[in-house]
Design a protein around this motif. Structure first.
Motif, PDB file in Angstrom:
ATOM      1  N   GLN A  77       0.814  -1.203   0.000  1.00 42.55           N
ATOM      2  CA  GLN A  77       0.000   0.000   0.000  1.00 42.55           C
ATOM      3  C   GLN A  77       0.855   1.263   0.000  1.00 42.55           C
ATOM      4  O   GLN A  77       0.313   2.377  -0.044  1.00 42.55           O
ATOM      5  CB  GLN A  77      -0.927   0.001   1.226  1.00 42.55           C
ATOM      6  N   ALA A  78       2.169   1.129   0.044  1.00 47.50           N
ATOM      7  CA  ALA A  78       3.055   2.288   0.098  1.00 47.50           C
ATOM      8  C   ALA A  78       3.755   2.486  -1.246  1.00 47.50           C
ATOM      9  O   ALA A  78       3.960   1.538  -2.010  1.00 47.50           O
ATOM     10  CB  ALA A  78       4.099   2.101   1.198  1.00 47.50           C
ATOM     11  N   ARG A  79       4.146   3.728  -1.525  1.00 44.26           N
ATOM     12  CA  ARG A  79       4.856   4.028  -2.771  1.00 44.26           C
ATOM     13  C   ARG A  79       6.233   3.373  -2.777  1.00 44.26           C
ATOM     14  O   ARG A  79       6.691   2.884  -3.812  1.00 44.26           O
ATOM     15  CB  ARG A  79       4.998   5.543  -2.930  1.00 44.26           C
ATOM     16  N   SER A  80       6.879   3.376  -1.625  1.00 47.92           N
ATOM     17  CA  SER A  80       8.213   2.798  -1.506  1.00 47.92           C
ATOM     18  C   SER A  80       8.336   2.095  -0.167  1.00 47.92           C
ATOM     19  O   SER A  80       7.491   2.266   0.722  1.00 47.92           O
ATOM     20  CB  SER A  80       9.280   3.897  -1.606  1.00 47.92           C
ATOM     21  N   VAL A  81       9.399   1.321  -0.023  1.00 45.97           N
ATOM     22  CA  VAL A  81       9.661   0.657   1.251  1.00 45.97           C
ATOM     23  C   VAL A  81       9.857   1.706   2.350  1.00 45.97           C
ATOM     24  O   VAL A  81       9.379   1.538   3.466  1.00 45.97           O
ATOM     25  CB  VAL A  81      10.894  -0.263   1.133  1.00 45.97           C
ATOM     26  N   ARG A  82      10.533   2.796   2.023  1.00 44.52           N
ATOM     27  CA  ARG A  82      10.750   3.872   3.001  1.00 44.52           C
ATOM     28  C   ARG A  82       9.417   4.441   3.484  1.00 44.52           C
ATOM     29  O   ARG A  82       9.221   4.671   4.675  1.00 44.52           O
ATOM     30  CB  ARG A  82      11.613   4.976   2.394  1.00 44.52           C
ATOM     31  N   ASP A  83       8.487   4.663   2.567  1.00 42.15           N
ATOM     32  CA  ASP A  83       7.174   5.182   2.953  1.00 42.15           C
ATOM     33  C   ASP A  83       6.446   4.193   3.860  1.00 42.15           C
ATOM     34  O   ASP A  83       5.792   4.591   4.838  1.00 42.15           O
ATOM     35  CB  ASP A  83       6.317   5.465   1.712  1.00 42.15           C
ATOM     36  N   ASP A 192      18.783   0.357  -0.007  1.00 41.99           N
ATOM     37  CA  ASP A 192      17.997   1.353  -0.737  1.00 41.99           C
ATOM     38  C   ASP A 192      16.533   1.281  -0.302  1.00 41.99           C
ATOM     39  O   ASP A 192      15.785   0.420  -0.763  1.00 41.99           O
ATOM     40  CB  ASP A 192      18.123   1.107  -2.240  1.00 41.99           C
ATOM     41  N   LEU A 193      16.152   2.188   0.581  1.00 43.77           N
ATOM     42  CA  LEU A 193      14.788   2.186   1.090  1.00 43.77           C
ATOM     43  C   LEU A 193      13.786   2.771   0.105  1.00 43.77           C
ATOM     44  O   LEU A 193      12.573   2.642   0.292  1.00 43.77           O
ATOM     45  CB  LEU A 193      14.718   2.980   2.401  1.00 43.77           C
ATOM     46  N   ASP A 194      14.283   3.411  -0.949  1.00 46.68           N
ATOM     47  CA  ASP A 194      13.385   4.053  -1.899  1.00 46.68           C
ATOM     48  C   ASP A 194      12.958   3.145  -3.040  1.00 46.68           C
ATOM     49  O   ASP A 194      12.303   3.604  -3.975  1.00 46.68           O
ATOM     50  CB  ASP A 194      14.037   5.326  -2.463  1.00 46.68           C
ATOM     51  N   ARG A 199       9.131  -4.968  -4.236  1.00 47.85           N
ATOM     52  CA  ARG A 199      10.144  -5.433  -5.176  1.00 47.85           C
ATOM     53  C   ARG A 199      10.785  -6.725  -4.749  1.00 47.85           C
ATOM     54  O   ARG A 199      11.080  -7.597  -5.565  1.00 47.85           O
ATOM     55  CB  ARG A 199      11.255  -4.374  -5.317  1.00 47.85           C
ATOM     56  N   GLY A 200      10.999  -6.838  -3.353  1.00 43.60           N
ATOM     57  CA  GLY A 200      11.662  -8.068  -2.862  1.00 43.60           C
ATOM     58  C   GLY A 200      10.728  -9.236  -2.873  1.00 43.60           C
ATOM     59  O   GLY A 200      11.158 -10.358  -2.744  1.00 43.60           O
TER      60      GLY A 200
END
Length: 200
Positions: A77-83, A192-194, A199-200
Motif C-alpha cells: 500500500q506504500a509508494r516505496s519501502v521507506r514510505d 535502498d529504502l526508496d 520489489r523483494g
C-alpha cells in the motif's frame, strides 16, 4: 466484581484490564498484587494462579498492548519501502503516546530488562526488520550491516520518544522528523529504502 460463571479467558482479561488501569496511574513498584486482587474483586491466590509474579502480569499486559500495534507492515500500500517504514514508525510513536504509563514501566523500571518484558518489544522489531530487509531484497553482508543499523535506530527512537513524551520540549512532529533523519543516516546508508514497495 468477577463472577464465578466467568470463563477462564474472560477472568484473565478482567485481571489484565484491572492491573493495566493501576499501572498507568501508579508506579509499577507501588502497586502490590493484593491491591490488584482487591480492585478486581478476587483473591490474591486467584491472581497468582494466572500470573505467578507481578512481572508476569505486567508482561502479559505489555504483550497484549503490542498486539494492537500490528507487526506486519503492508508495503504493497506504500509508494516505496521507506514510505511503508515511515507509516510503521508513525504507528509506533502513536502507540508510545497512547500507552505512556506502560512504556515507562517497560523502559524505566526495575523490570525493564526482564526477558518477559523485552520479548514483546524484540519480537515486534525483529518482524519489522525482517519485513523491510526482505522487501528491499537485502542479503549477505549488506543485510547483516543493515540489521545492526536497525537495532541502533530502534534504540534511538525508543529513547528519543520517551524523552519527547516526558519533557514536552520537542513536539511529536519534530521527534518524528528526527527519527526519519536518523533512519536515513543509518539504515538508509546500507540499503535502498526508496525501492518500489513489493520489489523483494
Amino acid at each position: 466484581m468477577t463472577s464465578s460463571r466467568m470463563s477462564s479467558d474472560a477472568r484473565r482479561a478482567h485481571l489484565l484490564d484491572t492491573a493495566e488501569r493501576l499501572f498507568v496511574s501508579v508506579a509499577y513498584d507501588d502497586v502490590p498484587m493484593a491491591q490488584i486482587a482487591s480492585e478486581a474483586g478476587v483473591t490474591r491466590a486467584l491472581v497468582y494462579h494466572y500470573f505467578p509474579t507481578k512481572a508476569d502480569l505486567f508482561a502479559a499486559i505489555w504483550a497484549r498492548a503490542h498486539e494492537t500495534l500490528g507487526t506486519t507492515v503492508d508495503f504493497a500500500q506504500a509508494r516505496s519501502v521507506r514510505d511503508g517504514l515511515i507509516s510503521a514508525l508513525v504507528a509506533y510513536l502513536d502507540f508510545y503516546e497512547k500507552h505512556l504509563g506502560l512504556v515507562l514501566t517497560a523502559n524505566r523500571s526495575a523490570i525493564a530488562a526482564a526477558p518477559v518484558v523485552r520479548d514483546p518489544i524484540t519480537a515486534t522489531f525483529d518482524t519489522l526488520t525482517t519485513t523491510v530487509l526482505d522487501a528491499v531484497g537485502a542479503s549477505g553482508e549488506p543485510r547483516r550491516i543493515a540489521e545492526t543499523a536497525f537495532a541502533g535506530w530502534i534504540g534511538f527512537i525508543r529513547e528519543a520518544t520517551v524523552k519527547t513524551l516526558l519533557d514536552r520540549t520537542v513536539t511529536p512532529e519534530q521527534n518524528l522528523a528526527i527519527c526519519i533523519d536518523v533512519l536515513d543516516a543509518t539504515v538508509g546508508r546500507h540499503i535502498d529504502l526508496d525501492v518500489p514497495a513489493g520489489r523483494g
